[in-house]
Write an enzyme that holds these catalytic residues in place. Structure first.
Site, PDB file in Angstrom:
ATOM      1  CG  ASP A   1       4.355  -9.885  -4.819  1.00 63.14           C
ATOM      2  OD1 ASP A   1       4.325  -9.330  -3.699  1.00 63.14           O
ATOM      3  OD2 ASP A   1       5.409 -10.228  -5.372  1.00 63.14           O
TER       4      ASP A   1
ATOM      5  CG  LEU B   1      -1.810  -1.284   1.306  1.00 62.70           C
ATOM      6  CD1 LEU B   1      -2.597  -1.288   2.615  1.00 62.70           C
ATOM      7  CD2 LEU B   1      -2.746  -1.395   0.116  1.00 62.70           C
ATOM      8  NE  ARG B   2       5.113   0.691  -3.659  1.00 61.72           N
ATOM      9  CZ  ARG B   2       6.197  -0.079  -3.771  1.00 61.72           C
ATOM     10  NH1 ARG B   2       6.856  -0.453  -2.683  1.00 61.72           N
ATOM     11  NH2 ARG B   2       6.609  -0.493  -4.954  1.00 61.72           N
TER      12      ARG B   2
END
Lengths: 317, 424
Positions: B306, B64-65
């Site tokens: 992924d 999700l950064r």
């Protein structure tokens, strides 16, 4: 993505990125054109006006004096304007991306880029992003390809051996890291050489290399036996000791080209090397300077072959 | 809010149900499938004729950064991508900046995710502090904050004593340990599978043994410590065979595969397409086929997206310099359906790999349409094709090897906890 970015829809050469997949007719056309330039280079005035008014940018992201110089000479003999850029020390250090650099130079009305880069595929990336009519010549990308070197080697072999269809050619040494070896292999198999061999220890031959159409030899005596052409590859200093090889001395003993080993090849065999040579490592001085060696003619022919490639790309030959 | 979904083909992999039936949702849970519960009065009825209704997808890995890489994507953009892809639960790996090695970070992430009221987020805690492979993280505290397992992500863990002790410690409390088997020295900076394609392209290569040697070490440590081990992102046929053997022996191991690896192999990178630069690298055709079979026969427990959003510039560079990874949340469903269709295993078995079987690995309530289960659903049209374009993706990452492809299966509606969250 298009299947082969170096050919246009009519099958004409618009970029030279690799010898893999290059049709035999195009290779022969380059060699024939180069033959004409060899005679130009022997004249008092070594210049033809084919590329007058064209701007050729030598964009080297990896340092190289030799290759850059040969491209520069070739372009100048075609009367092109040549601009040399060592990007390794300027733009990318400032954080500019590869494509930004190229687009900036393109805005200066470049007609051709001669590119060297440490990453495999960098010239492909550039070729996919330049304007139509702008040509890219790969001057070496990572371990992938060095097509003008491969082609000048073909020119040299043809010069001495005439007919490719009966030859046995051995490529000896560090094939794993060699873009030159890959370009030679594809060109040799395309031109119909029936027996292309790679010779080296398992640590220096890439996996599944036989799928490129070569025979694999670990025993140097067997690999050199009855060869018409022996090509030795440069062994980089940093690979002479470490996990791949115990020492330069041991490599010289096992795979280095000595007069004794060369005696296994045909009596009229020629010896080639892409340079620069490591005397006493991959090749002994006696061989490099001996009667079988055509290493210096390779360099001379290299100018003509690069002239031919540039002239054909620019559509003037 | 009470919802009735009528005329849908209800596919519930956990129970094996597959047939047209009405679905009743109440108080955020599945109230009934088939007959209406007594006195059920729907506030909203959704006519799902021609659609499949299945449990919302459970994704074992979606980056999700946040925190730290908001320029690549934000929690909001990626949570929208999740529900647009029919994903209702996802596990996020700890390789953020800073890594998820501290309870405060995990709580904040969970709170931020909950406030968006989209998919459910299950953080994976860092196995070691800072993912440095030196000191074990506070697993107890992190579990309390909401971590469902502990993962070393792609960071190397070269000191096997640290791994041994981390597994012993995890086993003490029953925590699951996730590891991606790859020996960092054997991988040696490689960016492509060691084989014909990497040889032709001259790309630094990752040998098969980089995975199998690490995997054997992990299996031996699992045997010795009794820790529950999950092996993330298998990529080689050899690894599938080793896991099959370990499972026959009764070792408590599970494993997953990235959905791109079911469809692509090293040949797809033969034109230096940087979108094909993935971690682990796309392997040979025989490896891909073994992964496809392994997922079908259950050797591989689940498939995940992924999901790795990467910004455009990071892919507009030579292959070896490209940031690896592909956006995946919106590709998971269509690529699972494609795999299932090609393997001819039927819709329930195909969906199981991304729903019930994935939920079992996380140990969370998800992936089921049994009465009482959370009302997390995905409605999709299994026939209608859509083209994967930059504009069609909700994720901030447009980095997909499948750009330009036409695929079938896009979520028409996604429901989380009995609330329609997509379309918004």
């Amino acid at each position: 993505m298009s299947p082969d970015p170096q050919l246009d829809a009519q099958g004409r050469l618009v970029h030279l990125l690799t010898t893999e997949g290059l049709p035999a007719e195009i290779i022969r056309h380059i060699l024939d054109t180069a033959a004409q330039f060899v005679s130009v280079n022997e004249r008092e005035v070594k210049k033809v006006p084919l590329l007058r008014g064209k701007s050729i940018f030598n964009v080297f992201f990896e340092n190289s004096t030799r290759t850059r110089t040969t491209f520069e000479i070739a372009a100048k003999r075609l009367s092109a304007d040549v601009i040399n850029l060592n990007i390794g020390s300027s733009s990318t250090a400032k954080g500019e991306t590869l494509l930004d650099t190229v687009w900036n130079l393109q805005a200066m009305d470049a007609d051709m880029f001669v590119v060297r880069h440490s990453e495999a595929g960098a010239p492909h990336l550039i070729a996919r992003h330049v304007k139509p009519g702008v040509h890219v010549v790969n001057a070496g990308d990572g371990r992938h390809a060095h097509p003008t070197q491969g082609l000048l080697d073909m020119y040299t072999i043809r010069h001495y051996k005439k007919d490719f269809s009966r030859l046995t050619v051995a490529i000896v040494g560090d094939v794993l890291h060699s873009r030159v070896a890959r370009s030679q292999i594809h060109a040799l198999t395309t031109l119909g050489v029936p027996d292309v061999r790679v010779v080296g220890p398992k640590t220096l031959l890439p996996k599944d290399v036989e799928r490129l159409g070569v025979r694999v030899f670990h025993d140097v005596s067997a690999g050199l036996r009855d060869c018409d052409v022996v090509i030795t590859l440069r062994l980089q200093n940093e690979r002479m000791s470490g996990p791949l090889l115990p020492s330069a001395g041991e490599f010289n003993k096992t795979y280095g080209l000595t007069p004794e080993k060369l005696a296994l090849a045909k009596p009229d065999a020629i010896v080639m090397h892409p340079g620069p040579i490591n005397r006493g490592v991959e090749i002994d001085s006696g061989v490099a300077d001996g009667s079988h060696s055509v290493i210096m003619p390779q360099v001379t022919f290299g100018i003509a072959v690069r002239m031919a490639v540039m002239a054909i790309l620019a559509g003037n030959a | 809010m009470k919802i009735e979904i009528s005329n849908a083909r209800v596919v519930d992999p956990a129970s094996g149900r597959d047939g047209v039936a009405p679905l009743y949702l109440a108080e955020g849970r599945i109230a009934a499938v088939g007959g209406a519960p007594e006195g059920f009065r729907a506030d909203r009825t959704i006519d799902a004729k021609g659609l499949v209704a299945c449990p919302g997808l459970v994704d074992l890995s979606a980056r999700l950064r946040e925190p730290g890489f908001e320029y690549r994507a934000t929690l909001e953009s990626e949570m929208k991508a999740a529900v647009a892809g029919g994903v209702t639960s996802l596990a996020c790996p700890p390789d953020t900046d800073p890594p998820l090695d501290e309870p405060g970070l995990v709580e904040m992430l969970k709170r931020r995710a909950e406030s968006l009221s989209l998919a459910r987020v299950h953080p994976l805690g860092a196995l070691t502090l800072g993912l440095k492979g030196e000191k074990i993280a506070e697993m107890g505290e992190l579990a309390e904050a909401g971590c469902v397992a502990f993962f070393q992500a792609d960071a190397p863990l070269t000191d096997l004593n640290v791994l041994l002790q981390a597994m012993r410690y995890a086993a003490t409390f029953g925590h699951a340990v996730w590891l991606r088997p790859q020996d960092v020295h054997l991988a040696h900076g490689g960016v492509a599978h060691e084989g014909e394609v990497a040889t032709r392209l001259g790309l630094p290569a990752v040998p098969e043994v980089a995975e199998s040697v690490a995997l054997l070490g992990i299996l031996e440590l699992a045997r010795s410590t009794g820790a529950r081990v999950h092996l993330a992102r298998l990529s080689t046929a050899r690894a599938v065979a080793l896991v099959a053997e370990a499972k026959r022996e009764g070792l408590p191991v599970t494993c997953d595969v990235g959905v791109h690896h079911l469809h692509l192999c090293d040949r797809d990178a033969a034109d230096f397409n940087a979108h094909m630069n993935l971690v682990p690298p796309l392997r040979g055709q025989a490896d891909r086929d073994a992964l496809r079979r392994g997922l079908a026969d259950g050797t591989i427990d689940a498939v995940c997206s992924d999901h790795t959003p990467v910004d455009d510039d990071a892919k507009l560079v030579p292959f070896g310099e490209a940031e690896p990874g592909a956006t995946g949340l919106e590709l998971l469903l269509p690529l699972v359906l494609k795999w299932g269709g090609e393997m001819k295993i039927g819709l329930p078995a195909a969906l199981a790999a991304a729903t019930s079987r994935a939920a079992a690995i996380l140990g969370v309530q998800a992936g089921s349409l049994a009465p009482g289960a959370p009302a997390d659903l995905c409605l999709f049209d299994p026939e209608r094709p859509w083209r994967v374009t930059r504009e069609a993706l909700a994720s901030q990452g447009r980095n997909s090897p499948f750009l330009g492809y036409e695929l079938a299966g896009r979520a028409v509606a996604t429901i989380v906890g009995g609330r329609v969250v997509y379309p918004a």
